[in-house]
Design an enzyme around this catalytic site. Structure first.
Site, PDB file in Angstrom:
ATOM      1  N   GLU A 338     -47.664 -54.452  42.144  1.00 53.70           N
ATOM      2  CA  GLU A 338     -48.573 -53.390  42.565  1.00 53.70           C
ATOM      3  C   GLU A 338     -48.148 -52.045  41.984  1.00 53.70           C
ATOM      4  O   GLU A 338     -48.966 -51.286  41.459  1.00 53.70           O
ATOM      5  CB  GLU A 338     -48.613 -53.308  44.087  1.00 53.70           C
ATOM      6  CG  GLU A 338     -49.484 -52.190  44.635  1.00 53.70           C
ATOM      7  CD  GLU A 338     -50.935 -52.380  44.245  1.00 53.70           C
ATOM      8  OE1 GLU A 338     -51.513 -51.420  43.690  1.00 53.70           O
ATOM      9  OE2 GLU A 338     -51.485 -53.464  44.478  1.00 53.70           O
ATOM     10  N   ASP A 342     -50.311 -49.752  39.319  1.00 52.95           N
ATOM     11  CA  ASP A 342     -50.784 -48.408  39.652  1.00 52.95           C
ATOM     12  C   ASP A 342     -50.290 -47.372  38.647  1.00 52.95           C
ATOM     13  O   ASP A 342     -51.044 -46.481  38.231  1.00 52.95           O
ATOM     14  CB  ASP A 342     -50.318 -48.024  41.059  1.00 52.95           C
ATOM     15  CG  ASP A 342     -50.950 -48.872  42.137  1.00 52.95           C
ATOM     16  OD1 ASP A 342     -51.933 -49.572  41.841  1.00 52.95           O
ATOM     17  OD2 ASP A 342     -50.463 -48.851  43.275  1.00 52.95           O
ATOM     18  N   SER A 607     -56.897 -52.660  43.369  1.00 54.34           N
ATOM     19  CA  SER A 607     -55.670 -51.931  43.081  1.00 54.34           C
ATOM     20  C   SER A 607     -55.674 -51.411  41.656  1.00 54.34           C
ATOM     21  O   SER A 607     -54.903 -50.516  41.319  1.00 54.34           O
ATOM     22  CB  SER A 607     -54.450 -52.828  43.282  1.00 54.34           C
ATOM     23  OG  SER A 607     -54.116 -52.937  44.639  1.00 54.34           O
TER      24      SER A 607
END
Length: 767
Positions: A338, A342, A607
């Site tokens: 994640e 990002d 995401s």
């Protein structure tokens, strides 16, 4: 000891009751001109531990239906809980009015932002009330670690026994999905004298929302076919729940920064020097990444010349409360996918921006959202202007139905404070259709819910899209057959539909089987008798059951006729039906190498959508700054809806010609001047189940069949599609269908970044 404290409190309460209004703090900030939030303390009675009041919704409601597996030992430490304070109704109203003025180009307060200290002095709880609450906490044996500058949160630590005695709730252990958790068994109580200023305690449970990405795949590039071959299939493999029912043979497609820059037209801004330079984007996380990933990504995809920077750190308050420690993960075998996603894809859209990876450990729990909340909260409350970012992206989520009242209040307060300070916040809407709480599986509880991290009216929620070229058979029109020097192939904008990997995908049903989505799902029961391919994976959207609809969300065509804050606001690429299209990551285990000589990781999900939109916002900020305006824009949503009204029209009256012209299905035909691409194909109605063996009841689900032995383990299980009706299923009852104008499926749609900047500048009268 307790009696002594009560007796001491009596004269204090009597004195407070006779005090005049608290003097207004002096300030030269034009934003606060004429704002009068002076008020008297609201704690005016003795704080008596024998006279208490229960605070509603301060425990997780689903715990009531979960078996207790044991109680927590009284000696167990409970560190860095937060007592969430309630500002007065008059201060809350004054804050809402100020934020509206800050977004109104006609107001003298337009883009006049606050500092954390100014926010606390004018819109937090008065010092006398904070002192009363602190004194009570200390009298109960707790250690007060600090008061936040916003004067709405008190960080404190203690033990489970102290929590039980002070708040009259027992911390128990619960086994949920084979994982042991702790949570308070019932709503907490506080002395009645404090009831008006205390919302509750955040940090009484250790349930954690999950990051909103699909399970990554490891793939090797095939130079002969110019595509990727999946080498290692993740936990969402065939034979386990949540896998795509249709897989395209011959390899899959890996998008790179060039493709996203081309599709959403950020690349034309780079030519004019707008790269995000001078703008800081913070991605908030609960686990580190290998710091070698980001420079590898920048080098592999030709982004180094733009001058972007990277910094991974733990944001602290001044003075520090100690509530943000390094969660670890700065190594190939411990990093968070994640966090990698990002940081890399915010850079992909704003290659000149400064990327801050702000991480805090979940073990320093202060909220249902753990370290992610703490990282964002500490950034927003940093009293050093250089310590506050211009843009924040948060890619975590869980439904409001699974979030306690104290945590939800703290989230909304945090984003409101960020908005008032000028920080633009983007939050992923979710990855499981009409309920964001079931990423990677299937909805088996309430079918309609919204991401509690995103339903504040002071952030912008970003949903997910899919490119329609594969199902439409138009790939050669929009993509080159060979890759360019930075491994891209996109030629232009590509038609989009709602990202939906279930049989509820209406375009897939139409193009692949020439039938309705409902019949497509019914047919799937024949070929998938055990339900291994049942999935709820899709971009999320739905109405809030907590937050009211802001006025700016009512002004555009298609807006839902409800009183709820509705998600999402906008959407960008998140994934593909059948798992055909992904984006490429450069990770520690699978670093990118020239010509993709070695395997890479492929990933998707909302995401991805949120940090990409944060990158677009950085370009907007730099463009406005270059025109002489403040570079901070606060919440983007109010401006986005104003611009969308110009293109789509208002909620009533005739539709302007631009509504049809800017339909995403038109692709490049006539859409060159569009700010938004209105996504009218698809929807996020996905599969849902009701498992008899677990005595489940799943509302908001139209059941179309029964799986006799779900996953060869659960026995008879009803399977359906999420809907607003349990008796019929069509485009009007599906939860939810894409439509003309705004929709629960994709909000306002996706954007042309260059046209968005031009329209934004015109809206704010920038030269």
């Amino acid at each position: 000891m307790k009696t002594k404290h009560v007796m001491m409190a009596l004269p204090i309460a009597a004195t407070l009751a006779t005090l005049p209004l608290i003097a207004q703090a002096t300030t030269s900030n034009p934003a606060l001109a004429g704002v009068n939030t002076a008020e008297a303390p609201r704690v005016t009675q003795a704080v008596d531990n024998h006279v208490v009041a229960a605070l509603n919704n301060t425990h997780l409601a689903f715990i009531d239906k979960t078996a207790i597996s044991g109680s927590v030992d009284d000696a167990m430490p409970m560190n860095h809980m937060q007592l969430i304070l309630r500002p007065s109704a008059s201060r809350a109203s004054a804050l809402a009015a100020l934020i509206a003025d800050q977004h109104d180009p006609a107001s003298a307060k337009f883009r006049q932002w606050l500092t954390p200290e100014e926010f606390g002095a004018h819109f937090g709880v008065v010092d006398a009330d904070i002192a009363a609450v602190k004194s009570w906490l200390i009298s109960q044996g707790f250690t007060v670690n600090g008061v936040y500058p916003n004067k709405a949160q008190i960080d404190f630590s203690g033990t489970a026994g102290q929590v039980r005695q002070a708040f009259r709730t027992q911390e128990n252990r619960y086994l949920v999905n084979h994982v042991s958790h702790i949570a308070n068994a019932n709503d907490i109580s506080v002395p009645s004298a404090l009831r008006d200023v205390v919302v509750g305690v955040a940090g009484l449970n250790d349930f954690r929302p999950q990051p909103l990405h699909v399970a990554p795949q490891v793939a090797q590039f095939d130079h002969g076919k110019s595509n990727f071959q999946i080498k290692q299939v993740s936990s969402a493999a065939a034979g386990t729940p949540g896998h795509s029912a249709v897989n395209f043979t011959g390899g899959v497609r890996g998008f790179v920064p060039f493709d996203m820059q081309t599709i959403y037209n950020t690349s034309s801004l780079y030519v004019s020097g707008l790269t995000g330079a001078g703008i800081t984007i913070a991605v908030v996380e609960d686990q580190d990444m290998d710091v070698s990933d980001w420079p590898n990504f920048v080098s592999q995809f030709g982004l180094g010349a733009y001058g972007g920077t990277f910094n991974q750190f733990q944001p602290q308050l001044t003075p520090s409360t100690g509530n943000c420690t390094d969660p670890g993960g700065n190594s190939p075998d411990g990093e968070s996918i994640e966090t990698v996603l990002d940081s890399e894809y915010s850079t992909a859209m704003a290659p000149g921006a400064a990327i801050w990876v702000a991480t805090c450990a979940d073990s320093d729990s202060t909220n249902f959202f753990g370290g992610v909340f703490t990282a964002a909260d500490n950034l927003i409350n940093n009293t050093n202007p250089a310590g506050r970012p211009n843009v924040i992206s948060a890619s975590y989520g869980y439904g409001e139905g699974f979030t306690d009242a104290a945590s939800k209040t703290a989230i909304d307060l945090m984003w409101a404070q960020g908005d008032a300070e000028g920080i633009s916040v983007f939050v992923s809407s979710g990855d499981s259709g009409s309920n964001p709480s079931f990423n990677g599986g299937w909805i088996n509880d309430v079918g309609v819910d919204a991401n509690s991290f995103a339903t504040s009216p002071n952030d912008t929620a970003v949903g997910g899209t899919d490119t329609a070229d594969v199902l439409d058979g138009t790939t050669s029109k929009y993509f080159n057959s060979t890759l360019n020097p930075v491994y891209g192939s996109a030629k232009s904008y590509v038609p989009e539909l709602t990202w939906n990997q279930s049989c509820g995908n209406v375009l897939a049903a139409s193009k692949l089987a020439h039938i309705s989505a409902l019949q497509f799902c019914k047919n799937a029961l024949i070929y998938d008798p055990y339900g291994y391919y049942v999935t709820s994976e899709s971009g999320s959207g739905g109405p809030s059951s907590v937050d009211f609809k802001p006025s700016w969300q009512r002004i555009v065509r298609g807006a839902a006729k409800d009183q709820s804050r509705d998600l999402p606001d906008v959407s960008l690429f998140a994934g593909a039906y059948g798992g055909y299209s992904w984006v490429i990551l450069c990770t520690g285990f699978y670093p990118c190498t020239p010509n993709f000589a070695s395997p890479v990781e492929l990933v998707g999900g909302t995401s991805l959508s949120s940090p990409m939109f944060a990158g677009i916002q950085a370009l907007i900020d730099q463009g406005l700054s270059n025109a002489g305006l403040p570079k901070n824009q606060g919440n983007a949503a109010p401006t986005l809806y104003e611009l969308a009204r110009n293109e789509y029209g208002g909620p009533t009256g005739s539709a302007p010609g631009t509504l049809a012209k800017c339909n995403a299905s038109n692709g490049t035909s006539g859409t060159g001047k569009c700010v938004f691409y209105n996504i009218t194909t698809g929807g996020n109605s996905t599969q849902c189940v009701q498992i008899a063996a677990l005595s489940q009841i799943t509302p908001d689900c139209y059941f179309y069949g029964t799986i006799q032995n779900f996953l060869q383990f659960y026995g008879p299980t009803k399977v359906g599609l999420t809907a607003t009706s349990t008796s019929s299923y069509n485009s009007n009852t599906a939860a939810y269908s894409a439509q003309s104008g705004w929709s629960f499926a994709n909000g306002l749609g996706s954007v042309n970044a260059a046209n968005l900047l031009s329209a934004w500048k015109a809206f704010v009268n920038a030269p």
